[in-house]
Design a protein around this motif. Structure first.
Motif, PDB file in Angstrom:
ATOM      1  N   UNK A  54       0.710  -1.067  -0.468  1.00 15.66           N
ATOM      2  CA  UNK A  54      -0.070   0.380  -0.273  1.00 15.66           C
ATOM      3  C   UNK A  54       0.584   1.413  -0.071  1.00 15.66           C
ATOM      4  N   UNK A  55       0.948   2.597  -0.490  1.00 17.31           N
ATOM      5  CA  UNK A  55       1.208   3.770  -0.858  1.00 17.31           C
ATOM      6  C   UNK A  55       0.659   4.639  -0.588  1.00 17.31           C
ATOM      7  N   UNK A  56      -0.870   4.428  -0.189  1.00 20.29           N
ATOM      8  CA  UNK A  56      -2.327   5.639  -0.253  1.00 20.29           C
ATOM      9  C   UNK A  56      -3.252   4.933   0.469  1.00 20.29           C
ATOM     10  N   UNK A  57      -4.203   5.348   1.032  1.00 18.72           N
ATOM     11  CA  UNK A  57      -5.236   5.479   0.824  1.00 18.72           C
ATOM     12  C   UNK A  57      -5.576   6.848   0.949  1.00 18.72           C
ATOM     13  N   UNK A  58      -7.012   7.633  -0.362  1.00 18.82           N
ATOM     14  CA  UNK A  58      -7.055   8.501  -0.407  1.00 18.82           C
ATOM     15  C   UNK A  58      -9.197   8.541   0.325  1.00 18.82           C
ATOM     16  N   UNK A  59      -9.322   9.682   1.532  1.00 19.20           N
ATOM     17  CA  UNK A  59     -10.521  10.020   1.407  1.00 19.20           C
ATOM     18  C   UNK A  59     -11.221  10.374   0.321  1.00 19.20           C
ATOM     19  N   UNK A  60     -12.570  10.409  -0.269  1.00 20.54           N
ATOM     20  CA  UNK A  60     -12.960  10.889  -1.484  1.00 20.54           C
ATOM     21  C   UNK A  60     -14.405  11.295  -0.407  1.00 20.54           C
TER      22      UNK A  60
END
Length: 344
Positions: free
Chosen positions: A145-151
């Motif tokens: 995992x590189x990142x999560x994005x909260x949308x």
């Protein structure tokens, strides 16, 4: 059973090495994973593979990392790098619910995973919109995992990037960094999540050293109403201090300053601390410094033990006077300082 020494020049075609042999040999140099030929996956610390979002464009910068093969316990790790920024397109926000998306680095190796491909890539995977969304899980066996994005839902703000679940890797014997703990720590391994260096004892992570926390007196009380009890300083005069109890359950707590009361030869003045939250303690002689009929410049330092590890404790400074003269000349407290030094 096969024991391989790597590398040795071949003679008449022997020994010969496959790519898996090289990967397995890397296990001797990298922080260990859950098996003898598995390592700790993650991004190389110190920058790289940064993820950002602008409008509908996701950008991932150049960087390098390690992906442990996930198809078998003997697959070994893959080194990978991205030599220039790449972009991906963010899926439009849902009209009703928020969503958590994923950016990850993937390795495919058909000899190990039967994927039909031999490559590496950085991918974006949109999550499922829900009232309480969670990040999706890739179907690929070998990834990090590189990142999560909260949308947020449509019209409720801009997407935000988090690297809280990003793992970092290190060479064997090196310091692992980041908020994700090493998955299979060895005794003596070091880990720094940004809040201090920790060492694995074989059963738990213990901080090697804690930075002290300090609260200083900002203002002298303008008056000292005579009461029969210890009185909290206003937060604008001397703010409370909150700390987390370390695994040892112990901390050195200090309080001190200039205390002065010369109304009579027996007039007293105190500065003390009280504790609330995960550990409670009322003001007492052990917790403070005092003067009678004069002045004292001193600090009292005590070792508090038996607190619950992980508990949040608030220390509140207090004052007490037995009689009041002219504030600032006969009766006052000044230059106060309270500190806590957690014991590793």
């Amino acid at each position: 059973m096969t024991i391989t020494a790597f590398p040795i020049n071949a003679s008449a075609g022997s020994p010969s090495y496959a790519s898996q042999s090289f990967r397995q040999a890397l296990a001797a140099l990298l922080s260990p994973g859950s098996g003898g030929l598995q390592v700790q996956s993650g991004v190389r610390p110190g920058g790289g593979l940064a993820v950002s979002v602008a409008g509908s464009t996701i950008t991932i910068t150049a960087g390098a990392g390690v992906v442990q093969g996930g198809s078998s316990a003997v697959q070994g790790p893959y080194l990978f790098y991205n030599d220039a920024s790449v972009t991906r397109t963010l899926t439009a926000a849902n009209a009703t619910n928020p969503r958590v998306d994923l950016v990850y680095a993937r390795i495919r190796d058909t000899d190990a995973d039967a994927s039909g491909a031999r490559d590496g890539d950085i991918l974006y995977l949109a999550g499922t919109a829900a009232a309480s969304p969670v990040a999706p899980t890739p179907t690929d066996p070998s990834y990090i995992v590189l990142a999560t994005i909260s949308v947020p839902k449509s019209g409720s703000g801009s997407p935000s990037v988090s690297t809280a679940t990003r793992a970092y890797t290190a060479a064997a014997g090196g310091v692992t960094v980041g908020s994700v703990a090493p998955p299979a720590p060895y005794t003596g391994q070091l880990w720094d999540a940004g809040d201090g260096l920790r060492r694995w004892t074989g059963t738990e992570w213990r901080y090697l050293k804690y930075d002290p926390q300090v609260s200083k007196q900002l203002l002298n009380p303008g008056s000292f109403p005579v009461t029969a009890t210890f009185t909290d300083f206003l937060s604008s005069q001397w703010p409370p201090l909150t700390f987390t109890v370390p695994p040892s359950g112990m901390a050195w707590i200090s309080i001190g300053g200039a205390v002065h009361n010369q109304v009579t030869e027996t007039s007293t003045v105190w500065v003390v601390w009280r504790a609330s939250g995960g550990y409670t303690a009322a003001a007492n002689a052990e917790n403070g410094v005092a003067a009678a009929g004069g002045r004292t410049y001193a600090t009292r330092r005590v070792l508090v033990s038996g607190m619950t590890p992980g508990a949040s404790v608030t220390l509140t400074p207090q004052w007490y006077v037995s009689s009041v003269g002219t504030v600032g000349t006969q009766t006052f407290t000044t230059s106060g300082q309270m500190s806590v030094e957690p014991v590793a």
